[in-house]
Each structure stands twice: as structure tokens, then as C-alpha cells.
Design a protein around this motif. Structure first.
Motif, mmCIF file in Angstrom:
data_model
loop_
_atom_site.group_PDB
_atom_site.id
_atom_site.type_symbol
_atom_site.label_atom_id
_atom_site.label_comp_id
_atom_site.label_asym_id
_atom_site.label_seq_id
_atom_site.Cartn_x
_atom_site.Cartn_y
_atom_site.Cartn_z
ATOM 1 N N ARG A 65 82.547 66.163 33.709
ATOM 2 C CA ARG A 65 82.198 65.877 32.319
ATOM 3 C C ARG A 65 80.770 65.332 32.215
ATOM 4 N NH1 ARG A 65 87.854 63.365 29.930
ATOM 5 N NH2 ARG A 65 88.864 65.383 29.643
ATOM 6 N N ASN A 66 80.343 64.555 33.209
ATOM 7 C CA ASN A 66 78.978 64.036 33.181
ATOM 8 C C ASN A 66 77.961 65.165 33.318
ATOM 9 O OD1 ASN A 66 79.818 61.396 32.860
ATOM 10 N ND2 ASN A 66 79.799 60.942 35.049
ATOM 11 N N ARG A 67 78.254 66.128 34.208
ATOM 12 C CA ARG A 67 77.347 67.266 34.358
ATOM 13 C C ARG A 67 77.270 68.063 33.067
ATOM 14 N NH1 ARG A 67 79.746 67.723 39.562
ATOM 15 N NH2 ARG A 67 81.142 69.365 38.786
ATOM 16 N N PHE A 68 78.446 68.258 32.460
ATOM 17 C CA PHE A 68 78.475 68.981 31.195
ATOM 18 C C PHE A 68 77.701 68.212 30.119
ATOM 19 C CE2 PHE A 68 80.538 69.346 27.010
ATOM 20 C CZ PHE A 68 80.323 70.691 26.767
ATOM 21 N N ARG A 69 77.865 66.899 30.092
ATOM 22 C CA ARG A 69 77.190 66.081 29.084
ATOM 23 C C ARG A 69 75.672 66.159 29.258
ATOM 24 N NH1 ARG A 69 79.306 61.650 30.434
ATOM 25 N NH2 ARG A 69 81.226 62.002 29.271
ATOM 26 N N LYS A 106 73.634 80.143 24.925
ATOM 27 C CA LYS A 106 73.615 79.171 26.026
ATOM 28 C C LYS A 106 74.688 78.100 25.822
ATOM 29 C CE LYS A 106 68.647 79.737 26.854
ATOM 30 N NZ LYS A 106 67.330 79.039 26.927
ATOM 31 N N PHE A 107 74.863 77.660 24.571
ATOM 32 C CA PHE A 107 75.918 76.683 24.286
ATOM 33 C C PHE A 107 77.289 77.256 24.640
ATOM 34 C CE2 PHE A 107 72.907 74.364 21.506
ATOM 35 C CZ PHE A 107 73.226 73.067 21.856
ATOM 36 N N LYS A 108 77.544 78.498 24.239
ATOM 37 C CA LYS A 108 78.840 79.114 24.498
ATOM 38 C C LYS A 108 79.086 79.273 25.992
ATOM 39 C CE LYS A 108 79.316 81.672 20.163
ATOM 40 N NZ LYS A 108 79.446 83.015 19.535
ATOM 41 N N GLU A 109 78.062 79.717 26.719
ATOM 42 C CA GLU A 109 78.219 79.875 28.163
ATOM 43 C C GLU A 109 78.516 78.536 28.826
ATOM 44 O OE1 GLU A 109 74.551 81.654 29.288
ATOM 45 O OE2 GLU A 109 75.189 83.718 28.786
ATOM 46 N N LEU A 110 77.845 77.479 28.365
ATOM 47 C CA LEU A 110 78.086 76.150 28.921
ATOM 48 C C LEU A 110 79.511 75.689 28.642
ATOM 49 C CD1 LEU A 110 77.130 73.528 30.258
ATOM 50 C CD2 LEU A 110 76.241 72.807 28.024
ATOM 51 N N ARG A 111 79.968 75.879 27.399
ATOM 52 C CA ARG A 111 81.319 75.439 27.034
ATOM 53 C C ARG A 111 82.378 76.234 27.775
ATOM 54 N NH1 ARG A 111 79.787 75.383 20.610
ATOM 55 N NH2 ARG A 111 78.621 73.399 20.602
ATOM 56 N N GLN A 112 82.166 77.538 27.907
ATOM 57 C CA GLN A 112 83.139 78.359 28.622
ATOM 58 C C GLN A 112 83.215 77.963 30.092
ATOM 59 O OE1 GLN A 112 81.781 82.328 27.806
ATOM 60 N NE2 GLN A 112 82.635 82.367 25.727
ATOM 61 N N GLY A 113 82.041 77.703 30.687
ATOM 62 C CA GLY A 113 82.034 77.272 32.079
ATOM 63 C C GLY A 113 82.712 75.941 32.264
ATOM 64 N N GLN A 114 82.477 75.012 31.329
ATOM 65 C CA GLN A 114 83.118 73.703 31.402
ATOM 66 C C GLN A 114 84.622 73.815 31.231
ATOM 67 O OE1 GLN A 114 82.435 70.883 32.307
ATOM 68 N NE2 GLN A 114 83.598 69.316 31.202
ATOM 69 N N ALA A 115 85.056 74.655 30.287
ATOM 70 C CA ALA A 115 86.492 74.828 30.065
ATOM 71 C C ALA A 115 87.168 75.411 31.314
ATOM 72 C CB ALA A 115 86.735 75.741 28.863
#
Length: 424
Positions: free
Chosen positions: A276-280, A377-386
Motif C-alpha cells: 500500500r505504501n508503494r501504491f501510495r 496511467k492511473f488505471k494501470e496503477l490501480r489494476q496492478g495494485q488490485a
């Protein structure tokens, strides 16, 4: 186009909500029709003042218009849809306000009508407005060549992962996509024919079946957050009990949370927190890019508005100078030349409005394309985090089985496979 409408009062709260800049990247008051004021809050005060002469408390009808994500609908397209809607609902010629919002590269509109007919001092009836809106929505999809959502093709085909505001807020507190949460639990339910199989499937994903205080069967995640099982599955309570029993022999919520707390090791918690920290951190970087782009876009739109306003004022003075005054003006009226000049002025004013609207639309389209690239880029980040968090949840489920002694061969090889490095 998805249409959501509601009858409501509290015009000042609605005006404040519609003009919020902190929740939207761009907000534009496009039209105020039938009001004396050019301010949205003051306009809704007018509607409220007139409504006091009636017994109507929900004196406004608020509608949101959301075209598909890939649609490029102009202001004229939104206006045409709104005209079609108000004719269907019986709100033609009623005072209305139109506000445009842009967020995450998408553009949608809000239209608010006053329901009070000032001539009769009665509220316009909006019987079956949800059904009428659904019909207009289907027509707009077909007219614009957009792909119909499954729910509009047939009510029986509605997305089972749709969620309420309460469910969204609960999942949001835990940093979980509620669509993923619902679909995951529904998948476990679909492939389980008994309580044992269902509990096993839940455990693999880091969930725990428990007995709720008032809600019957509940699901608890590895954070101890409680979810109503029938609500998440979208099935009736009696159907859940038919497969899982009455649940009286299940652990209570408190007992289940205590067990989960014991089994959640610091190592697993650290993995989740690090993810979560990396994602943040990455999300903050993108947020800074978004803020800079939003400031740039707002400045460009403000400059265009100022330029167009100055041009309009210059042309207005020029058109006014064409109309003679005094005796010369009287003579022009008698000869009909005054009407010719006025007709020319009106045609030029119309052309200027259309030119300004076209220039504004071109700027908006250009900025939306720029914003769409960032949104990818936001979507790719969220999908990767999920995806990563989903894998961590499976790790949580596997470790909980080890802690219960449910592993098939709890020997050295499987312990090394987890690579948790736990200390005794």
C-alpha cells in the motif's frame, strides 16, 4: 447515456455541491433559464421562495447525465438530450440550470428544474419518472450508436456487482474495490455446493465466515471488517440458510476477529502495508501530475473565456453603433432600414456565439485527450495494485490454513514455499 434523477429540496446544499471545485477538475455553469439571477445559489433561492407558496417540499428535480466513457458529446448534444428528457417528463419551459463537470477525463452534466409552475402555483407531477428516464436512456444509446449496457438491454441482465453507496464507503475504508469484493465472494458462492466448500474457498482468499448479531451470516476479511453475506451475494437470506444452515454453530464476529488477529502475523501485515505504501507513493506522483495539468487547463479555459468576453463586448458596441438614434433612428424605423440593421446584428451575434462555442468545445476536446493519457496511467496503477493485493490476500488465506493445521503436508518444503521467515 446513464440518467439518474431525483425529486429534492435543499436547493442551497445542491447548489454548493454542483459548484464544488475540490471534487471536480472542471466545473462550468452552462445555463440558467427562467431565473432572474445569474448565480446558481440565488436561482435556487428563487425556486424555494416560489415553492413556499405551495405545499411542495421537494420543489426541484435533479438529473445527472453520464455518457459512455469513450463518448465525445458536445454541449449541443447534452442540450438536445436535456430537451428530450424535459419534454418526456413534462418539464418543458420550467426554469432550469445546467452544470458541466469533468473528472478523471470524463465529462458529465447535471440539470436541475424547478417543479413549481408559477402560473398555477402547483408542482409538476413526475409520475413514473424512473421508467421514463430508462426509456430515454435506451433511445439515446441507440441514436448515438453507443453500446447498450446489459441492464438496459434486459433488466434481468443487470450487473450483479452493482453496489450501494454504503457498500462503496465500507469497501473504500479498507482500500478494496467493492466490485472486486462482490465478484470474489460471488465466485466463491457459485463454485461451492456446501458450507465446508464455501468456507474453504473463502479461506483461500483471506475471508472468514461468521455469525452476525442481527444479519445472520457475515463475512470478515483479514482486517476484521464485517460484510453482510446475503447483500454481497445479491441473494435472499433464506437461500443462504438453505445452503449454509442457520449458522448458530459458527463463531461470533468477536470470536472470529480474535482468531484472525492471532493468525495475522507481523510479516503478512508488513507485506500488505509495504504494498500500500508503494501504491501510495506512485499514486501521489501521478496526483501531482494531475494537479499541474488541471491548473494548466483551467488557466487556458479562463484565458479563452476572457478573450471571448472581450471580443463579445467589442462586437456588441460595434453593433449598437449601427442603430441610429433620434430623428434619424425614427426615419430608419419608418423606412424599414432599422429592421434590416437589427436582423444583421442578430445574425452576427448568433454567429459569434456559435464560433465561441466551437472554440470552447475544441479546447475541451484537446484537454480531455491530454487528460485521458494520464488517466491510463492511473488505471494501470490501480489494476496492478488490485492484482497484487489479491495475491497477498491469497497468501493470507494460505497462512491461516497453516496456523489452523489444515495444510496437507506441513513439513519443511511447504514452509519454505511460503518464505515468510517467521520467528517462534
Amino acid at each position: 447515456m446513464i440518467l439518474k434523477g431525483s425529486q429534492r429540496g435543499s436547493g442551497q446544499n445542491l447548489a454548493a455541491h454542483l459548484m464544488r471545485m475540490d471534487d471536480n477538475e472542471h466545473v462550468r455553469l452552462h445555463e440558467l433559464r427562467g431565473f432572474a439571477s445569474d448565480d446558481l445559489g440565488e436561482a435556487f433561492k428563487e425556486a424555494e421562495g416560489i415553492a413556499r407558496g405551495t405545499n411542495c417540499r421537494q420543489y426541484l428535480f435533479s438529473l445527472s447525465l453520464n455518457p459512455p466513457e469513450d463518448a465525445n458529446l458536445s454541449e449541443h448534444g447534452f442540450e438536445a438530450a436535456i430537451d428530450q428528457i424535459e419534454a418526456r417528463l413534462g418539464l418543458s419551459d420550467q426554469p432550469r440550470a445546467i452544470v458541466f463537470h469533468e473528472k478523471e477525463g470524463r465529462r458529465h452534466a447535471h440539470c436541475v428544474w424547478s417543479r413549481i409552475d408559477a402560473q398555477t402555483m402547483t408542482a409538476r407531477q413526475l409520475s413514473f419518472f424512473k421508467k421514463k428516464l430508462q426509456g430515454v436512456s435506451r433511445e439515446l444509446y441507440l441514436e448515438n450508436g453507443w453500446k447498450l449496457p446489459r441492464g438496459l438491454e434486459s433488466p434481468a441482465e443487470r450487473n450483479p456487482t452493482n453496489f450501494t453507496l454504503e457498500e462503496w464507503q465500507q469497501a473504500k475504508r479498507q482500500g478494496v474495490d467493492p466490485r472486486w469484493l462482490k465478484s470474489t465472494l460471488q465466485e466463491c458462492w457459485k463454485h461451492s455446493d456446501s458450507r465446508k466448500a464455501f468456507e474453504s474457498s473463502l479461506g483461500e482468499r483471506g475471508f472468514f465466515l461468521a455469525r452476525g448479531d442481527k444479519r445472520g451470516h457475515v463475512i470478515i476479511d483479514h482486517h476484521g471488517e464485517v460484510y453482510s453475506l446475503p447483500r454481497m451475494l445479491g441473494v435472499k437470506t433464506k437461500d443462504v440458510r438453505a445452503r449454509l444452515g442457520d449458522g448458530n454453530d459458527l463463531k461470533s464476529v468477536t470470536e472470529a476477529q480474535a482468531i484472525i488477529g492471532q493468525r495475522m502475523t507481523p510479516a503478512i501485515r508488513r507485506h500488505v502495508e509495504e504494498s500500500r505504501n508503494r501504491f501510495r507513493d506512485r499514486s501521489n506522483d501521478l496526483a501531482k501530475q494531475k494537479e499541474a495539468l488541471t491548473r494548466q487547463h483551467r488557466a487556458a479555459r479562463a484565458q479563452l473565456d476572457n478573450d471571448q468576453r472581450a471580443e463579445w463586448d467589442r462586437e456588441t458596441l460595434k453593433r449598437a453603433a449601427r442603430l441610429p438614434k433620434g430623428l434619424r433612428g425614427l426615419w430608419h424605423r419608418l423606412t424599414g432600414k432599422y429592421r434590416e440593421v437589427r436582423t444583421l446584428n442578430e445574425a452576427e451575434a448568433k454567429a459569434t456565439r456559435e464560433r465561441h462555442a466551437q472554440a470552447r468545445q475544441e479546447l475541451i476536446d484537446q484537454q480531455r485527450r491530454e487528460r485521458a493519457l494520464l488517466q491510463i496511467k492511473f488505471k494501470e496503477l490501480r489494476q496492478g495494485q488490485a492484482k497484487h493485493l489479491s495475491e497477498l490476500r491469497r497468501d493470507v488465506g494460505r497462512f491461516m490454513r497453516f496456523a489452523r493445521g489444515d495444510a496437507r503436508s506441513p513439513g519443511r518444503k511447504q514452509s519454505q514455499g511460503l518464505r515468510l521467515g517467521l520467528s517462534r
